[in-house]
Write a protein that holds these residues in place. Structure first.
Motif: not given
Length: 538
Positions: A244-246, A248-250, A525, A528
């Motif tokens: 459920q986690r990405n 790249h988002d945390g 940027w 990643n």
């Protein structure tokens, strides 16, 4: 039944190329009708008898065709082969009842053989290697290995006195796979493959490329029959949350660790910690320090400890230095229970030249290129995989997915990607061969890496696949459908060098070196990035 003298001599010398065509049960046409002939090769046997299953009659003694132990029995008025056992009296006078490995059919389906032949079987480790099974009510182990250019392949081990004449394997000409089911062999049995090359050149006994475990004793060159089905995983909640986690988002803070040198036990001869001990102590330490993941230097089996695991022989086996495969599963399980992800350092860029390893595997350059300008890694004295060969690429792909699936790893850090991408990596002019278009890009490696990342991310949401890539190759961590390599992350080696250079200056002079800290923002940027300070800087 008259067996040609040439075939008899080839059998007893271990030179026959189609043993299953001679040994075991075979339908024959006798003078008065159909029948079945059973042949067995039993060195050290004085007498042998075929005991048909379900028969209460005393079986006749088999005819000895050769003093070395080749026997034959003919059953008239039989229109189909039948299940049987062998009653064998040895030269020591002892009598045993055994099952004949040559009465069992192939365990590979047509579909498996097709996928293995074209190099698209993502779970080849389920078919190749050694697997304890029960066939026709008989417990034993199936052995299978890819050696397309071999003249003969046998499995050898303690169970047959390491005698390659006793268990020659069945060859599948369409894909070069050899296989056999050996009754009575179970978990814990040590084994290797004895390969006879077509050139006649002698080869060392080869370790199983798909072995799940190796012997604990140094030098750890024999594989061990092992089942991976006993551990009962308890990390379903972790895996569900990971999906459920990405990534790249945390935030992600990774603690890199070499298990053998992280901590020792000085009171017990300065021994290494075991997987169970590491699970408890490493998990607690990492959690207290605020890290979200551990990244393990390669845990795949490697004979040379000084390589830190970067010269792998057993790609499918966690090293026995710290415990068993089941204990390594429990290690990962426990870290997941403590909320810590596990990333494995993975080495598809090269492999060592150890004679029992992958090099010159079947008397030809099977896993590597024959030309050293393509197949030799000059920096490390190792060999480079032939990524353009479908079966080799499939071996590596299946290995990566194996660690993600069977050991519940949360990701892979792919080592030395730069050396895979460039044909002229660390080579002078004249020491490398251009690709088909005259360029220096390794097209086979590019196709393999894209296929790897597509497969890893397709069915495993939340996994991390990071490239240790030190050049300016574009779009390393961009999707393959826009022309990228498909990695989720790329190690920022430039940032690492700039930071270390900045810190190497006397503090009073660092105010003149701030460009070392700000330059990375110019390209921060474009990928990643993972910002690493790792073992490479030790």
């Amino acid at each position: 039944m008259a067996l040609p003298a040439g075939e008899i001599e080839a059998l007893v010398a271990g030179e026959h190329e189609d043993v299953f065509g001679v040994l075991g049960p075979h339908l024959v046409l006798l003078s008065h009708g159909p029948g079945v002939v059973v042949r067995v090769f039993l060195p050290d046997a004085e007498t042998a008898q075929v005991i048909p299953r379900g028969s209460s009659l005393e079986p006749p003694v088999m005819e000895r065709l050769h003093p070395a132990g080749l026997f034959e029995a003919v059953f008239a008025d039989r229109s189909q082969v039948f299940a049987y056992q062998l009653r064998v009296t040895g030269d020591d006078g002892a009598t045993v009842t055994i099952d004949d490995p040559y009465r069992f059919p192939s365990t590979l389906s047509d579909y498996d053989r097709h996928l293995l032949a074209e190099g698209t079987h993502e779970h080849a480790a389920d078919k190749l290697g050694a697997h304890p099974v029960v066939l026709d009510g008989v417990a034993g182990t199936t052995f299978a290995v890819w050696a397309p250019n071999a003249r003969r392949v046998s499995v050898v081990g303690d169970f047959n006195r390491w005698d390659g004449r006793r268990h020659p394997m069945r060859r599948h000409p369409a894909n070069g796979i050899w296989e056999i089911f050996v009754p009575g062999v179970g978990e814990g049995a040590r084994y290797k493959f004895e390969i006879r090359s077509r050139s006649g050149e002698p080869l060392a006994l080869k370790a199983d490329p798909y072995a799940f475990a190796f012997e604990a004793e140094t030098p750890r060159t024999a594989a061990v029959v092992t089942s991976l089905d006993r551990h009962r995983w308890r990390d379903a909640t972790w895996l569900r949350r990971r999906a459920q986690r990405n990534p790249h988002d945390g935030p992600m803070a990774i603690y890199e660790v070499h298990l053998g040198s992280w901590r020792r036990v000085p009171e017990e001869g300065d021994r290494m910690l075991t997987y169970p001990e590491l699970a408890e102590r490493l998990g607690a330490y990492v959690r207290a320090m605020g890290f979200t993941h551990v990244e393990l230097l390669p845990v795949m089996e490697h004979p040379f400890y000084g390589s830190w695991g970067y010269q792998v022989i057993g790609y499918f086996a966690p090293t026995r230095r710290y415990g068993t495969p089941e204990e390594f599963m429990a290690f990962v399980d426990e870290l997941h229970r403590q909320g810590i992800g596990v990333i494995l350092d993975w080495v598809p860029a090269h492999f060592p030249r150890d004679p029992h390893g992958l090099g010159y595997f079947d008397g030809t350059h099977l896993y590597e290129h024959a030309d050293p300008r393509l197949g030799a890694h000059t920096d490390w004295g190792t060999l480079i995989f032939n990524y353009g060969r479908n079966e080799v690429a499939n071996f590596l792909l299946g290995n990566a997915l194996f660690w993600l699936d069977r050991y519940h790893a949360d990701g892979l850090r792919v080592d030395a990607v730069a050396s895979m991408l460039y044909l002229d990596y660390s080579r002078r002019a004249g020491e490398w061969i251009p690709n088909a278009f005259g360029g220096r890009e390794n097209l086979g490696a590019l196709a393999f890496l894209r296929r790897l990342n597509e497969a890893a991310h397709r069915d495993r949401p939340g996994v991390v696949v990071a490239a240790e890539e030190s050049t300016s190759w574009p779009m390393v961590s961009r999707p393959t459908y826009v022309g990228g390599l498909g990695f989720g992350f790329k190690w920022n080696m430039g940032w690492m060098h700039d930071v270390l250079d900045f810190m190497s200056h006397d503090p009073v002079h660092r105010k003149y070196r701030h460009d070392r800290l700000t330059f990375g923002l110019l390209y921060a940027w474009t990928e990643n990035f993972v910002l690493p300070l790792s073992h490479d800087e030790v």
